[in-house]
Design a protein around this motif. Structure first.
Motif, mmCIF file in Angstrom:
data_model
loop_
_atom_site.group_PDB
_atom_site.id
_atom_site.type_symbol
_atom_site.label_atom_id
_atom_site.label_comp_id
_atom_site.label_asym_id
_atom_site.label_seq_id
_atom_site.Cartn_x
_atom_site.Cartn_y
_atom_site.Cartn_z
ATOM 1 N N SER A 106 53.236 81.863 48.593
ATOM 2 C CA SER A 106 54.643 81.656 48.955
ATOM 3 C C SER A 106 55.603 82.209 47.900
ATOM 4 C CB SER A 106 54.917 80.161 49.158
ATOM 5 O OG SER A 106 54.867 79.454 47.930
ATOM 6 N N HIS A 107 55.065 82.739 46.816
ATOM 7 C CA HIS A 107 55.903 83.266 45.728
ATOM 8 C C HIS A 107 55.695 84.773 45.556
ATOM 9 C CE1 HIS A 107 56.130 78.969 44.852
ATOM 10 N NE2 HIS A 107 57.169 79.239 44.086
ATOM 11 N N LYS A 108 55.625 85.481 46.649
ATOM 12 C CA LYS A 108 55.425 86.925 46.589
ATOM 13 C C LYS A 108 56.506 87.601 45.734
ATOM 14 C CE LYS A 108 52.990 87.595 50.994
ATOM 15 N NZ LYS A 108 51.725 87.976 50.350
ATOM 16 N N GLY A 109 56.072 88.539 44.931
ATOM 17 C CA GLY A 109 57.000 89.290 44.094
ATOM 18 C C GLY A 109 57.366 88.618 42.786
ATOM 19 N N ASP A 110 56.915 87.376 42.585
ATOM 20 C CA ASP A 110 57.249 86.642 41.361
ATOM 21 C C ASP A 110 56.198 86.950 40.291
ATOM 22 O OD1 ASP A 110 57.747 84.828 39.330
ATOM 23 O OD2 ASP A 110 58.172 83.154 40.683
ATOM 24 N N PRO A 111 56.564 87.636 39.230
ATOM 25 C CA PRO A 111 55.585 88.032 38.209
ATOM 26 C C PRO A 111 55.129 86.891 37.308
ATOM 27 C CG PRO A 111 57.776 88.669 37.513
ATOM 28 C CD PRO A 111 57.918 88.118 38.921
ATOM 29 N N TYR A 112 55.663 85.697 37.543
ATOM 30 C CA TYR A 112 55.299 84.551 36.712
ATOM 31 C C TYR A 112 54.489 83.508 37.484
ATOM 32 C CZ TYR A 112 58.454 86.741 33.443
ATOM 33 O OH TYR A 112 59.049 87.651 32.594
ATOM 34 N N GLN A 113 53.796 83.970 38.543
ATOM 35 C CA GLN A 113 52.911 83.114 39.333
ATOM 36 C C GLN A 113 51.510 83.708 39.288
ATOM 37 O OE1 GLN A 113 53.739 80.242 40.785
ATOM 38 N NE2 GLN A 113 55.939 80.369 40.377
ATOM 39 N N ILE A 114 50.536 82.880 38.894
ATOM 40 C CA ILE A 114 49.175 83.367 38.683
ATOM 41 C C ILE A 114 48.175 82.284 39.062
ATOM 42 C CG2 ILE A 114 48.957 82.572 36.280
ATOM 43 C CD1 ILE A 114 47.723 85.351 35.655
ATOM 44 N N SER A 115 46.924 82.671 39.341
ATOM 45 C CA SER A 115 45.896 81.691 39.671
ATOM 46 C C SER A 115 44.519 82.266 39.377
ATOM 47 C CB SER A 115 45.984 81.277 41.149
ATOM 48 O OG SER A 115 45.073 80.229 41.434
ATOM 49 N N SER A 116 43.527 81.405 39.397
ATOM 50 C CA SER A 116 42.136 81.800 39.204
ATOM 51 C C SER A 116 41.377 81.664 40.520
ATOM 52 C CB SER A 116 41.483 80.931 38.120
ATOM 53 O OG SER A 116 41.811 79.567 38.327
ATOM 54 N N THR A 117 40.309 82.428 40.674
ATOM 55 C CA THR A 117 39.570 82.465 41.940
ATOM 56 C C THR A 117 38.250 81.714 41.848
ATOM 57 O OG1 THR A 117 38.316 84.483 41.443
ATOM 58 C CG2 THR A 117 40.533 84.761 42.376
ATOM 59 N N SER A 118 37.705 81.412 43.013
ATOM 60 C CA SER A 118 36.367 80.824 43.131
ATOM 61 C C SER A 118 35.808 81.244 44.479
ATOM 62 C CB SER A 118 36.448 79.294 43.030
ATOM 63 O OG SER A 118 37.062 78.765 44.190
ATOM 64 N N GLY A 119 34.690 80.669 44.876
ATOM 65 C CA GLY A 119 34.132 81.009 46.178
ATOM 66 C C GLY A 119 35.067 80.677 47.319
ATOM 67 N N SER A 120 35.812 79.602 47.199
ATOM 68 C CA SER A 120 36.745 79.189 48.259
ATOM 69 C C SER A 120 37.885 80.174 48.438
ATOM 70 C CB SER A 120 37.327 77.802 47.942
ATOM 71 O OG SER A 120 36.344 76.814 48.069
ATOM 72 N N PHE A 121 38.162 80.955 47.402
ATOM 73 C CA PHE A 121 39.205 81.978 47.509
ATOM 74 C C PHE A 121 38.870 82.942 48.652
ATOM 75 C CE2 PHE A 121 41.090 86.063 46.043
ATOM 76 C CZ PHE A 121 42.418 85.670 46.002
ATOM 77 N N THR A 130 44.921 80.204 57.186
ATOM 78 C CA THR A 130 45.682 79.891 55.975
ATOM 79 C C THR A 130 46.958 80.724 55.846
ATOM 80 O OG1 THR A 130 44.408 81.525 54.734
ATOM 81 C CG2 THR A 130 43.593 79.249 54.720
ATOM 82 N N GLY A 131 46.992 81.865 56.531
ATOM 83 C CA GLY A 131 48.133 82.757 56.378
ATOM 84 C C GLY A 131 47.984 83.695 55.207
ATOM 85 N N PHE A 132 46.829 83.667 54.539
ATOM 86 C CA PHE A 132 46.572 84.576 53.424
ATOM 87 C C PHE A 132 45.078 84.873 53.349
ATOM 88 C CE2 PHE A 132 46.114 80.345 51.492
ATOM 89 C CZ PHE A 132 44.883 80.461 50.870
ATOM 90 N N ASP A 133 44.746 85.964 52.691
ATOM 91 C CA ASP A 133 43.371 86.260 52.301
ATOM 92 C C ASP A 133 43.424 86.983 50.965
ATOM 93 O OD1 ASP A 133 44.079 88.906 52.817
ATOM 94 O OD2 ASP A 133 42.976 89.009 54.710
ATOM 95 N N TYR A 134 42.312 87.500 50.504
ATOM 96 C CA TYR A 134 42.299 88.103 49.170
ATOM 97 C C TYR A 134 43.269 89.272 49.048
ATOM 98 C CZ TYR A 134 39.532 92.052 50.930
ATOM 99 O OH TYR A 134 39.116 93.181 51.610
ATOM 100 N N LYS A 135 43.553 89.952 50.159
ATOM 101 C CA LYS A 135 44.468 91.095 50.132
ATOM 102 C C LYS A 135 45.926 90.680 49.964
ATOM 103 C CE LYS A 135 42.641 92.466 54.001
ATOM 104 N NZ LYS A 135 42.339 93.201 55.250
ATOM 105 N N SER A 136 46.207 89.372 50.096
ATOM 106 C CA SER A 136 47.584 88.882 49.957
ATOM 107 C C SER A 136 48.042 88.804 48.508
ATOM 108 C CB SER A 136 47.709 87.489 50.595
ATOM 109 O OG SER A 136 47.303 87.501 51.945
ATOM 110 N N GLY A 278 51.245 88.186 45.317
ATOM 111 C CA GLY A 278 51.330 89.502 45.927
ATOM 112 C C GLY A 278 52.681 90.152 45.683
ATOM 113 N N GLY A 279 52.710 91.474 45.756
ATOM 114 C CA GLY A 279 53.977 92.190 45.688
ATOM 115 C C GLY A 279 54.610 92.315 44.326
ATOM 116 N N VAL A 280 53.858 92.050 43.252
ATOM 117 C CA VAL A 280 54.446 92.247 41.926
ATOM 118 C C VAL A 280 54.336 93.723 41.555
ATOM 119 C CG1 VAL A 280 53.850 89.902 41.243
ATOM 120 C CG2 VAL A 280 52.320 91.777 40.638
#
Length: 342
Positions: A106-121, A130-136, A278-280
Motif C-alpha cells: 500500500s506504500h508504492k513509491g515510498d523509498p522508506y518502506q522495506i520488508s523481509s521475505t519467507s516462504g509465505s511471501f 491478496t492483491g499482490f505477488d512478488y512482482k509487486s 514497489g515503484g521506487v
C-alpha cells in the motif's frame, strides 16, 4: 563623412564583436546569463538518501525466522552506520504474511518502506486474493535460504521419523503445526505424507511462540520449524528433532538425518531476502543493493548464518527477481500436487 558618424559606426562594430565572442555573457564562452556549466549541473536535483526514518515491516510475530533475520540486519545497519536515520521495526503479523506485505504494497513509491521475505511471501499470494505477488515489490537481495526441522515433544513416544509415520498409518490422525495457513511449514509435511502414505491435520499458527507453546503443551503431535527457532528447546531436551529438510545435515543438528537420507524426496528451501515497496527509483534500489553487499561481508552476518544454520545464497536485483520467479513456479507446482490449489 562626419567624425560623429564614424564614432557611432565604430562603437556598433565593437559591440557586435564582443557579443560574438561571448563578452556580453562574461567571456570564455559562458552562458549569457552568467551561470557556469558547473553551476547548472549543481542546480539539478541531487540524489540524497537516506534522509528519513525507515519503516521495516516484519510480516510475522516476534521470535520467528523472519523476525530474527530482520532484526539482525537492522542491528548490522545501525552498528556499522550504513543507515544513519532511525529504523523502526514493526511486527505486522496476520493472514500468513498478507497483513504485513499488504501494508508494504500500500506504500508504492515510498523509498522508506522495506520488508523481509519467507516462504509465505510466495505461497500466500498463490492461495489468496491478496492483491499482490512478488512482482509487486522492488527486489533488493536474497541473503540466504532456510530449511526446516521436523520435531516432536521431548516426551513423545516417537524417537524416529518411522515411529511417527507408522503411528499415523495405523489410523491415528496426527496433528502437525507450523507458521501460516499454507506455508513451507505446510508443504513439507504434505509432501512427506503423500510419499509415505498417511494423512494428518495441519494446525496453523501466527508466530513461532504460539507454535512452540502448542508443541510443548502437547496440543499438537509434531511441528515444522526453522532450526533457529527451536535449537534452545532441542538442547534442553524439551523437543526432539526427527528429520531435517535440507539436502545435507547441518552442524547444529549433526545427529538428525535428512528426509532424503530416510528415503523421502522432501526438500524446499525458504527464501530469506529483502524487498522494498514497489515503484521506487532505480537509485534507491541500487543504494540498497550496495548496502546489502556490505551487510553480507560483516562478521555479524557470517555469525548469524552459522548460528541459525542457514545456507548463504546471495543474489541481487534482477538475479533475485529471477530466483523469485523460479521459486514461485516450483511452489505453484507443489501446491497443485498437494491439492492446496487447482
Amino acid at each position: 563623412m562626419k567624425s560623429g558618424v564614424w564614432k557611432m559606426m565604430l562603437a556598433a562594430l565593437m559591440a557586435f564583436s564582443l557579443s560574438a565572442c561571448g563578452g556580453a555573457g562574461g567571456g570564455n564562452g559562458q552562458p549569457a546569463n552568467g551561470a557556469s556549466e558547473n553551476t547548472q549541473t549543481q542546480s539539478k536535483t541531487e540524489f540524497k538518501y537516506p534522509e528519513k526514518p525507515l519503516d521495516w515491516t516484519i510480516a510475522f510475530g516476534p521470535g520467528g525466522g523472519n523476525d530474527i533475520m530482520s532484526r539482525t540486519i537492522i542491528d548490522i545497519l545501525k552498528k556499522n552506520k550504513l543507515y544513519t536515520p532511525p529504523i523502526v521495526a514493526e511486527n505486522r503479523q496476520g493472514g500468513s504474511g498478507a497483513t504485513g506485505w499488504g501494508y508494504l504494497n500500500s506504500h508504492k513509491g515510498d523509498p522508506y518502506q522495506i520488508s523481509s521475505t519467507s516462504g509465505s511471501f510466495i505461497t500466500t499470494p498463490l492461495l489468496s486474493n491478496t492483491g499482490f505477488d512478488y512482482k509487486s515489490f522492488t527486489p533488493v537481495a536474497l541473503m540466504a535460504t532456510d530449511d526446516m526441522v521436523f520435531i516432536v515433544n521431548g516426551d513423545s513416544p516417537y524417537n524416529t521419523l518411522d515411529d511417527f509415520i507408522q503411528t499415523a498409518k495405523s489410523g491415528k490422525k496426527m496433528s502437525i503445526g507450523g507458521l501460516g495457513a499454507v506455508n513451507v511449514d505446510y508443504i513439507i509435511p504434505r509432501m512427506l505424507a503423500k510419499e509415505a502414505g498417511f494423512d494428518f491435520e495441519y494446525v496453523p499458527f501466527q508466530s513461532a511462540g504460539e507454535s512452540t507453546s502448542g508443541l510443548l503443551s502437547k496440543s499438537i503431535d509434531a511441528m515444522m520449524a526453522n532450526p533457529s527457532e527451536v535449537l534452545g528447546q532441542i538442547k534442553a531436551e524439551k523437543m526432539k528433532p526427527l528429520a531435517f529438510s535440507g539436502n545435507s545435515r547441518i552442524q547444529s543438528l549433526s545427529d538428525v538425518p535428512t528426509f532424503k537420507e530416510l528415503g523421502y524426496n522432501v526438500n524446499l528451501p525458504m527464501p530469506r531476502g529483502i524487498v522494498l515497496a514497489g515503484g521506487v527509483s532505480d537509485d534507491v534500489q541500487n543504494w540498497w543493493i550496495e548496502t546489502m553487499k556490505k551487510v553480507a561481508e560483516t562478521p555479524e552476518w557470517k555469525k548469524y548464518i552459522s548460528d541459525n544454520s542457514l545456507t548463504e545464497d546471495i543474489r541481487f536485483g534482477d538475479d533475485f527477481a529471477q530466483y523469485l520467479e523460479e521459486t514461485t513456479n516450483t511452489f505453484k507446482t507443489l501446491l497443485k500436487e498437494t491439492g492446496a490449489i487447482k
